[in-house]
Design an enzyme around this catalytic site. Structure first.
Site, PDB file in Angstrom:
ATOM      1  N   LYS A 155      74.462 -16.941 126.915  1.00  0.00           N
ATOM      2  CA  LYS A 155      73.644 -16.127 127.807  1.00  0.00           C
ATOM      3  C   LYS A 155      72.346 -16.851 128.171  1.00  0.00           C
ATOM      4  CE  LYS A 155      70.666 -13.146 126.712  1.00  0.00           C
ATOM      5  NZ  LYS A 155      69.897 -12.090 126.065  1.00  0.00           N
ATOM      6  N   ASP A 163      74.113 -10.018 129.713  1.00  0.00           N
ATOM      7  CA  ASP A 163      73.420  -9.386 128.583  1.00  0.00           C
ATOM      8  C   ASP A 163      73.960  -7.968 128.434  1.00  0.00           C
ATOM      9  OD1 ASP A 163      72.352  -7.881 130.589  1.00  0.00           O
ATOM     10  OD2 ASP A 163      70.262  -8.242 130.057  1.00  0.00           O
TER      11      ASP A 163
END
Ligand code: SF4
Length: 215
Positions: free
Chosen positions: A127, A145
């Protein structure tokens, strides 16, 4: 009995993105930063905590350690003292000092611009690497996320049970030139309307098109 749709149709995706844009024209990176280095540190610190709380600690952190060189020399306990109001601060202090050392040893003190190099850094996962690629290098990437995961699957943009599959499906279904923007729009939508505990469907422009999966 008809089977419940798991994903919206491909020809509805543009409408979803347009409506997200109408609802969240201000969407964008919410972490304050003045350089790739500051962005990288801020994103690492933002894991499992809010951007607002990260923005409260980074001014003092970057005043004391303005570059990888100063941060590499830091005592992690002193770093922890500055960032102690955010979640997981002890681990994060250790990680960002190690990260600064690795930047100096392997990358001449510069933030690297490839996915594989980024994930070789301590505390940097998929991420974070995607956020840095998108924000610092304007490379098409979608960071998934908790908000992007929840909202994408509720709407039916994706039909995935983990973040990696969600990223994979978003990349297949969204136009590449919309990846970076979509990431911001989905995060803002998750923060402001499609909340984790109670989705505010009545005030959402996606009410008609959204599959409301799991809501
Ligand atoms: S209609 Fe409801 S579930 Fe769908 S995106 Fe909007 S708030 Fe979320």
């Amino acid at each position: 009995m008809s089977r419940r749709l798991k994903r919206i149709k491909a020809n509805q995706i543009e409408e979803v993105l347009d409506k997200l844009e109408t609802m969240h024209p201000e969407a964008g990176c919410a972490l304050n930063h003045r350089s790739c280095f500051e962005l990288l540190i801020a994103v690492v610190l933002s894991a499992q905590t809010t951007d607002i709380s990260v923005n409260k600690v980074t001014p003092a952190l970057f005043e004391r350690y303005p570059s990888p060189e100063e941060l590499a020399e830091a005592n992690p306990n002193d770093v922890a003292d500055i960032i102690k109001t955010i979640g997981l601060y002890k681990n994060k202090s250790l990680n960002i000092v190690k990260l600064a050392n690795k930047l100096i040893e392997d990358f001449d003190g510069e933030v690297p611009g490839s996915f594989d190099e980024l994930i070789s850094l301590p505390g940097v996962g998929r991420k974070t690497a995607n956020v840095i690629l998108a924000e610092a290098f304007a490379e098409p990437a979608i960071a998934v996320d908790t908000h992007v995961f929840r909202v994408s699957n509720r709407i039916g943009l994706t039909d995935a049970d983990d973040v990696d599959k969600t990223e994979e499906q978003l990349k297949k279904r969204l136009p590449k030139d919309k990846w970076i923007r979509s990431h911001h729009l989905l995060i803002f939508h998750g923060r402001k309307i499609c909340h984790a505990r109670k989705a505010d469907c009545e005030n959402c422009l996606l009410n008609e098109v959204c599959l409301k999966r799991g809501v």
